[in-house]
Scaffold this active site. Sequence first.
Site, PDB file in Angstrom:
ATOM      1  N   LYS A 107     -43.888 -17.514 -32.329  1.00  0.00           N
ATOM      2  CA  LYS A 107     -42.453 -17.827 -32.361  1.00  0.00           C
ATOM      3  C   LYS A 107     -41.779 -17.189 -33.563  1.00  0.00           C
ATOM      4  O   LYS A 107     -40.635 -16.751 -33.479  1.00  0.00           O
ATOM      5  CB  LYS A 107     -42.217 -19.350 -32.339  1.00  0.00           C
ATOM      6  N   LYS A 190     -47.130 -16.208 -22.065  1.00  0.00           N
ATOM      7  CA  LYS A 190     -46.951 -17.418 -21.232  1.00  0.00           C
ATOM      8  C   LYS A 190     -45.524 -17.527 -20.701  1.00  0.00           C
ATOM      9  O   LYS A 190     -44.583 -17.053 -21.344  1.00  0.00           O
ATOM     10  CB  LYS A 190     -47.352 -18.679 -22.004  1.00  0.00           C
ATOM     11  N   LYS A 193     -39.457 -21.082 -21.582  1.00  0.00           N
ATOM     12  CA  LYS A 193     -38.015 -21.312 -21.396  1.00  0.00           C
ATOM     13  C   LYS A 193     -37.204 -20.283 -22.157  1.00  0.00           C
ATOM     14  O   LYS A 193     -36.143 -19.874 -21.735  1.00  0.00           O
ATOM     15  CB  LYS A 193     -37.613 -22.674 -21.949  1.00  0.00           C
TER      16      LYS A 193
HETATM   17  N1  AQP Z   1     -46.533 -21.400 -19.457  1.00  0.00           N
HETATM   18  C1  AQP Z   1     -47.066 -22.597 -19.500  1.00  0.00           C
HETATM   19  N2  AQP Z   1     -48.169 -22.884 -18.771  1.00  0.00           N
HETATM   20  C2  AQP Z   1     -48.712 -24.125 -18.790  1.00  0.00           C
HETATM   21  N3  AQP Z   1     -48.208 -25.162 -19.503  1.00  0.00           N
HETATM   22  C3  AQP Z   1     -47.112 -24.913 -20.239  1.00  0.00           C
HETATM   23  N4  AQP Z   1     -46.367 -25.690 -21.046  1.00  0.00           N
HETATM   24  C4  AQP Z   1     -45.355 -24.963 -21.561  1.00  0.00           C
HETATM   25  N5  AQP Z   1     -45.394 -23.712 -21.103  1.00  0.00           N
HETATM   26  C5  AQP Z   1     -46.479 -23.632 -20.285  1.00  0.00           C
HETATM   27  C6  AQP Z   1     -46.654 -27.110 -21.281  1.00  0.00           C
HETATM   28  O1  AQP Z   1     -45.470 -27.839 -20.976  1.00  0.00           O
HETATM   29  C7  AQP Z   1     -45.390 -28.967 -21.846  1.00  0.00           C
HETATM   30  C8  AQP Z   1     -44.025 -29.028 -22.462  1.00  0.00           C
HETATM   31  O2  AQP Z   1     -43.805 -27.834 -23.207  1.00  0.00           O
HETATM   32  P1  AQP Z   1     -42.586 -27.757 -24.210  1.00  0.00           P
HETATM   33  O3  AQP Z   1     -41.333 -27.843 -23.468  1.00  0.00           O
HETATM   34  O4  AQP Z   1     -42.719 -28.755 -25.270  1.00  0.00           O
HETATM   35  O5  AQP Z   1     -42.619 -26.466 -25.004  1.00  0.00           O
HETATM   36  P2  AQP Z   1     -43.251 -25.122 -25.024  1.00  0.00           P
HETATM   37  O6  AQP Z   1     -44.722 -25.194 -24.867  1.00  0.00           O
HETATM   38  O7  AQP Z   1     -42.801 -24.509 -26.272  1.00  0.00           O
HETATM   39  O8  AQP Z   1     -42.601 -24.474 -23.750  1.00  0.00           O
HETATM   40  P3  AQP Z   1     -41.767 -23.189 -23.702  1.00  0.00           P
HETATM   41  O9  AQP Z   1     -41.266 -23.013 -22.335  1.00  0.00           O
HETATM   42  O10 AQP Z   1     -42.545 -22.054 -24.265  1.00  0.00           O
HETATM   43  O11 AQP Z   1     -40.525 -23.534 -24.613  1.00  0.00           O
HETATM   44  P4  AQP Z   1     -39.790 -22.621 -25.639  1.00  0.00           P
HETATM   45  O12 AQP Z   1     -39.566 -21.325 -24.952  1.00  0.00           O
HETATM   46  O13 AQP Z   1     -38.522 -23.366 -25.939  1.00  0.00           O
HETATM   47  O14 AQP Z   1     -40.702 -22.504 -26.804  1.00  0.00           O
HETATM   48  C9  AQP Z   1     -46.494 -28.812 -22.889  1.00  0.00           C
HETATM   49  O15 AQP Z   1     -47.564 -29.685 -22.554  1.00  0.00           O
HETATM   50  C10 AQP Z   1     -46.921 -27.387 -22.748  1.00  0.00           C
HETATM   51  O16 AQP Z   1     -48.291 -27.220 -23.034  1.00  0.00           O
END
Ligand code: AQP
Length: 323
Positions: A107, A190, A193
């Site tokens: 990040k 991965k 969002k």
């Molecule tokens: N790509 C993924 N595959 C499987 N599991 C995923 N999770 C997130 N992305 C994937 C799981 O979803 C739960 C909630 O995630 P989060 O919203 O707290 O944040 P994150 O992991 O940071 O998701 P993003 O989409 O990558 O958000 P941004 O872009 O804002 O940083 C968690 O259990 C996570 O493991």
Amino acid sequence: MTGLQPTAGIHLGNYLGAIRSWVALQEKAESFFFLADLHALTVPQNPEQLNHKTLDCIAMLIACGIDPKKSHIFVQSQVAGHADLAWILGCMTPIGQLERMTQFKDKSARRGDDFIGVGLLYYPVLMAADILIYGANLVPVGDDQRQHVELARDLAVRFNGIHGNTFPVPEAFFPPNCARVMSLQNPTAKMSKSDPSQSGTIFLSDSEDVIRKKICSAMTDSGSEIRALDNKPGICNLLQILSGIVGKDVSELEKIHGGLQYGKFKEVVAEATVDAIGPICKKYFLLKDQKDFLLSIANEGRLAAQSRATEMVSKVKAKVGLL
Ligand code: AQP
């Protein structure tokens, strides 16, 4: 106990990697699901949108099958104690361990020359507090959170070692199929969002046509075989997604669909995804504007979470010698 950042809509990775197993686990144990709005602040947010997205995510969680009669759904910032416990745990955390976290490295690299706040580095300590404050035993998360749950375990062991048995040492739970969904446009990263290319991410609120379009234009690899090989990250990802949706192993899916051309295989994945997401999306659109209902769910969750959090934080403060 587990959470989700209300930074944007909920996507297929969140659903297959995490939320779907939450729905199953709520039948087996007292469950706390929270909207991690304090975590969201680790990168700049538009205040009005964050507010709105937090309620929106509650609607989506319920649409996915989280039942507020069985589980506690709450907003992290509305429960006092998470940040207090994070401070105490942070004082026991080596900086090097945080600097080595993959998510921090990814990040912060993505932010390039933009401002990087201390919160981004501190995020895993706050997550450890989110877990330990409820004395959670099981933390169902996607594979990308493996290192963070490991830190929560380390901190529980360290704290218990110094101050006597206080926290259960939590276990991470990963879904058997599809613990990590990759971007459709860059299958080595991965699904996320905050991916600048939104065509790589399927949101649960996407229309059927948009889902079909995103999957049918997913990046694939050279060759034409439907096989999960290391040099075929695009096809591997589509096989993983299908495996997560239909609950069959990738090897079985290779046998079933091995004879298809890439284009036809994408259509199969697209239709399975539409079938899985369609009912969720419909329910979400019925709920999303019911603001009073969503606020009342968050309030009920807050009351249940607060009494547990207060009890643990009081215990911890006394143990470390705070008056
Ligand atoms: N790509 C993924 N595959 C499987 N599991 C995923 N999770 C997130 N992305 C994937 C799981 O979803 C739960 C909630 O995630 P989060 O919203 O707290 O944040 P994150 O992991 O940071 O998701 P993003 O989409 O990558 O958000 P941004 O872009 O804002 O940083 C968690 O259990 C996570 O493991």
